[in-house]
Enzyme design. Structure first.
Site, mmCIF file in Angstrom:
data_model
loop_
_atom_site.group_PDB
_atom_site.id
_atom_site.type_symbol
_atom_site.label_atom_id
_atom_site.label_comp_id
_atom_site.label_asym_id
_atom_site.label_seq_id
_atom_site.Cartn_x
_atom_site.Cartn_y
_atom_site.Cartn_z
ATOM 1 N N LYS A 58 -3.986 -10.778 -6.678
ATOM 2 C CA LYS A 58 -5.284 -11.144 -6.087
ATOM 3 C C LYS A 58 -6.389 -10.201 -6.587
ATOM 4 O O LYS A 58 -6.115 -9.046 -6.931
ATOM 5 C CB LYS A 58 -5.212 -11.152 -4.562
ATOM 6 C CG LYS A 58 -5.107 -9.797 -3.960
ATOM 7 C CD LYS A 58 -5.448 -9.762 -2.478
ATOM 8 C CE LYS A 58 -5.407 -8.293 -2.080
ATOM 9 N NZ LYS A 58 -5.695 -7.878 -0.804
ATOM 10 N N LYS A 81 -10.957 -5.021 -4.615
ATOM 11 C CA LYS A 81 -12.015 -4.053 -4.917
ATOM 12 C C LYS A 81 -11.479 -2.676 -5.257
ATOM 13 O O LYS A 81 -12.201 -1.854 -5.792
ATOM 14 C CB LYS A 81 -13.097 -3.970 -3.839
ATOM 15 C CG LYS A 81 -12.754 -4.217 -2.396
ATOM 16 C CD LYS A 81 -14.034 -4.134 -1.547
ATOM 17 C CE LYS A 81 -13.995 -4.828 -0.206
ATOM 18 N NZ LYS A 81 -12.964 -4.562 0.716
ATOM 19 N N LYS A 115 0.825 -1.213 0.000
ATOM 20 C CA LYS A 115 0.000 0.000 0.000
ATOM 21 C C LYS A 115 0.852 1.252 0.000
ATOM 22 O O LYS A 115 0.463 2.268 -0.573
ATOM 23 C CB LYS A 115 -0.954 0.001 1.198
ATOM 24 C CG LYS A 115 -2.146 -0.913 1.011
ATOM 25 C CD LYS A 115 -3.313 -0.500 1.867
ATOM 26 C CE LYS A 115 -4.523 -1.384 1.617
ATOM 27 N NZ LYS A 115 -5.600 -1.177 2.565
HETATM 28 P P1 TYM Z 1 -11.056 -6.612 3.005
HETATM 29 O O1 TYM Z 1 -12.143 -5.614 3.092
HETATM 30 O O2 TYM Z 1 -9.916 -6.320 2.104
HETATM 31 O O3 TYM Z 1 -11.634 -8.026 2.569
HETATM 32 C C1 TYM Z 1 -12.693 -8.667 3.255
HETATM 33 C C2 TYM Z 1 -12.408 -10.162 3.328
HETATM 34 O O4 TYM Z 1 -12.288 -10.698 2.008
HETATM 35 C C3 TYM Z 1 -11.066 -11.419 1.882
HETATM 36 N N1 TYM Z 1 -10.560 -11.254 0.508
HETATM 37 C C4 TYM Z 1 -10.322 -12.267 -0.341
HETATM 38 N N2 TYM Z 1 -10.444 -13.603 -0.234
HETATM 39 C C5 TYM Z 1 -10.123 -14.361 -1.309
HETATM 40 N N3 TYM Z 1 -9.680 -13.835 -2.481
HETATM 41 C C6 TYM Z 1 -9.526 -12.504 -2.645
HETATM 42 N N4 TYM Z 1 -9.091 -12.001 -3.793
HETATM 43 C C7 TYM Z 1 -9.858 -11.654 -1.541
HETATM 44 N N5 TYM Z 1 -9.824 -10.310 -1.367
HETATM 45 C C8 TYM Z 1 -10.256 -10.089 -0.114
HETATM 46 C C9 TYM Z 1 -10.147 -10.769 2.896
HETATM 47 O O5 TYM Z 1 -9.077 -11.620 3.264
HETATM 48 C C10 TYM Z 1 -11.084 -10.482 4.051
HETATM 49 O O6 TYM Z 1 -11.248 -11.605 4.872
HETATM 50 N N6 TYM Z 1 -8.272 -5.832 7.108
HETATM 51 C C11 TYM Z 1 -9.469 -6.480 6.630
HETATM 52 C C12 TYM Z 1 -10.727 -6.030 7.384
HETATM 53 C C13 TYM Z 1 -10.622 -6.217 8.857
HETATM 54 C C14 TYM Z 1 -10.659 -7.455 9.565
HETATM 55 C C15 TYM Z 1 -10.572 -7.089 10.948
HETATM 56 C C16 TYM Z 1 -10.762 -8.790 9.183
HETATM 57 C C17 TYM Z 1 -10.540 -5.204 9.769
HETATM 58 N N7 TYM Z 1 -10.491 -5.733 11.020
HETATM 59 C C18 TYM Z 1 -10.557 -8.072 11.953
HETATM 60 C C19 TYM Z 1 -10.744 -9.771 10.193
HETATM 61 C C20 TYM Z 1 -10.637 -9.411 11.554
HETATM 62 C C21 TYM Z 1 -9.676 -6.119 5.148
HETATM 63 O O7 TYM Z 1 -9.199 -5.124 4.693
HETATM 64 O O8 TYM Z 1 -10.505 -6.959 4.466
#
Ligand code: TYM
Length: 327
Positions: free
Chosen positions: A192, A195, A110
């Site tokens: 990967k 969004k 990032k």
């Molecule tokens: P975020 O918003 O990027 O994504 C949400 C969830 O989707 C999963 N994910 C994927 N899984 C498979 N293939 C992909 N291409 C893919 N892209 C995203 C992510 O691994 C995630 O589980 N930091 C986290 C949000 C967060 C969080 C937490 C998660 C904040 N606090 C505490 C767990 C526990 C995030 O940015 O997810």
């Protein structure tokens, strides 16, 4: 069993989010006490438009409900509505070695992507995540593969806190799905699906039939024409096979066999049809929820109340252990 997970509000929920994490939320709400939050504070580490940010946060709750998250079975809330997250993040900051944060892959990626805005929050992101998890004394965290490093840090911090201040946290387990923990981009299949990238690189759960067909037709495949699973040599087609297999519940070898010698076109067409069919109920539910904003806000408000009760009581214990003067 206490389960917690989160998703950032910005951008549309896509099939990577769904296959890696979303399906697990829906599953875990039947297995234990699930806390699911829209991680709006995390999203602030990238500059957001203050005029549309609140709406995006609400929208993410709509998408979660659309995929089957059931407020009667879990606690759905917005991270910033429970101030204890930020407070615990501060306490955890004081036991986090800077070197641990500097080596985080997501931070490195990032800060390359947002050179103009390498803020302290970007570095501190995983500590806030550890706070989200530890605040509820969570046992299990269902996520996609990209979050595993953050969860390792969470366990390190739990151990360190326990050894400094006495047993408080258990070490939360990372829950990954066997297949689909890392769905790749449709346009750059070695990266990967994300969004924050070009919308043509992902299928949103709310995409309409035409959009899905167009994006799958445009998806990058590999040279040759065999529908064969080989992520190293054929990352594009392997990713599409994984997606097909997960949505259709058919094994990859069975799909390879069915499309053997037929080239990519019929396979891609079948995949598009499958996705249209499987995503249509989510799309419909989402459109319906859009007209019921008050209902969704009520759910979030109830979620906040329940989350706060637990967060406040745990934080009180944590502050006492650290030796802060009681109010
Ligand atoms: P975020 O918003 O990027 O994504 C949400 C969830 O989707 C999963 N994910 C994927 N899984 C498979 N293939 C992909 N291409 C893919 N892209 C995203 C992510 O691994 C995630 O589980 N930091 C986290 C949000 C967060 C969080 C937490 C998660 C904040 N606090 C505490 C767990 C526990 C995030 O940015 O997810």
């Amino acid at each position: 069993m206490r389960i917690l997970s989160g998703i950032q509000p910005t951008g549309k929920m896509h099939i990577g989010n769904l296959l890696g994490a979303g399906n697990q939320y829906v599953d875990y709400q039947n297995k234990g006490d699930l806390f699911l939050m829209v991680a709006d504070l995390h999203a602030l580490t990238v500059l957001q438009n203050p005029k549309t940010f609140a709406e995006e946060t609400l929208n993410k709750a709509l998408e979660l409900l659309a995929i089957g998250v059931d407020p009667a079975k879990c606690t759905l809330f917005v991270q910033s509505h429970v101030k204890e997250h930020s407070e615990l993040a501060w306490i955890l900051n004081t036991i986090t070695p800077l070197g641990e944060l500097e080596r985080m892959t997501q931070y490195k990626d990032k800060s390359k992507k947002h050179r103009e805005n390498i803020n302290a929050g970007l570095l501190d992101y995983p500590v806030l995540m550890a706070a989200d998890i530890l605040l509820y004394k969570t046992d299990v965290v269902p996520v996609g593969q990209d979050q595993t490093q953050h969860l390792e840090l969470t366990r390190t911090l739990a151990k360190k806190f326990n050894s400094l201040y006495g047993q408080t946290f258990s070490e939360p387990k990372t829950m990954l799905v066997k297949e689909g923990a890392k769905i790749m981009s449709l346009l750059e299949p070695k990266k990967k699906m994300s969004k924050s990238d070009n919308p043509d690189s992902y299928i949103a759960i709310t995409d309409d039939a035409e959009t899905i067909k167009r994006k799958i037709a445009k998806a990058v495949t590999d040279t040759g024409k065999d529908v064969k699973f080989d992520p190293a040599k054929k990352p594009g087609i392997s990713n599409l096979l994984t997606i097909h297999s997960l949505f259709s519940n058919q094994k990859i070898p069975a799909l390879e066999k069915r499309y053997k010698g037929k080239g990519y076109a019929p396979f891609k067409k079948a995949l598009a049809t499958l996705l249209v069919e499987k995503l249509e109920p989510f799309h419909r539910k989402y459109e319906e929820l859009k007209r019921r904003e008050v209902y969704v806000k009520t759910i979030l408000s109830q979620g906040k109340e329940r989350a706060r009760t637990i967060a406040a009581s745990n934080l009180e214990e944590i502050k006492e252990k650290v030796g802060l003067l009681p109010e």
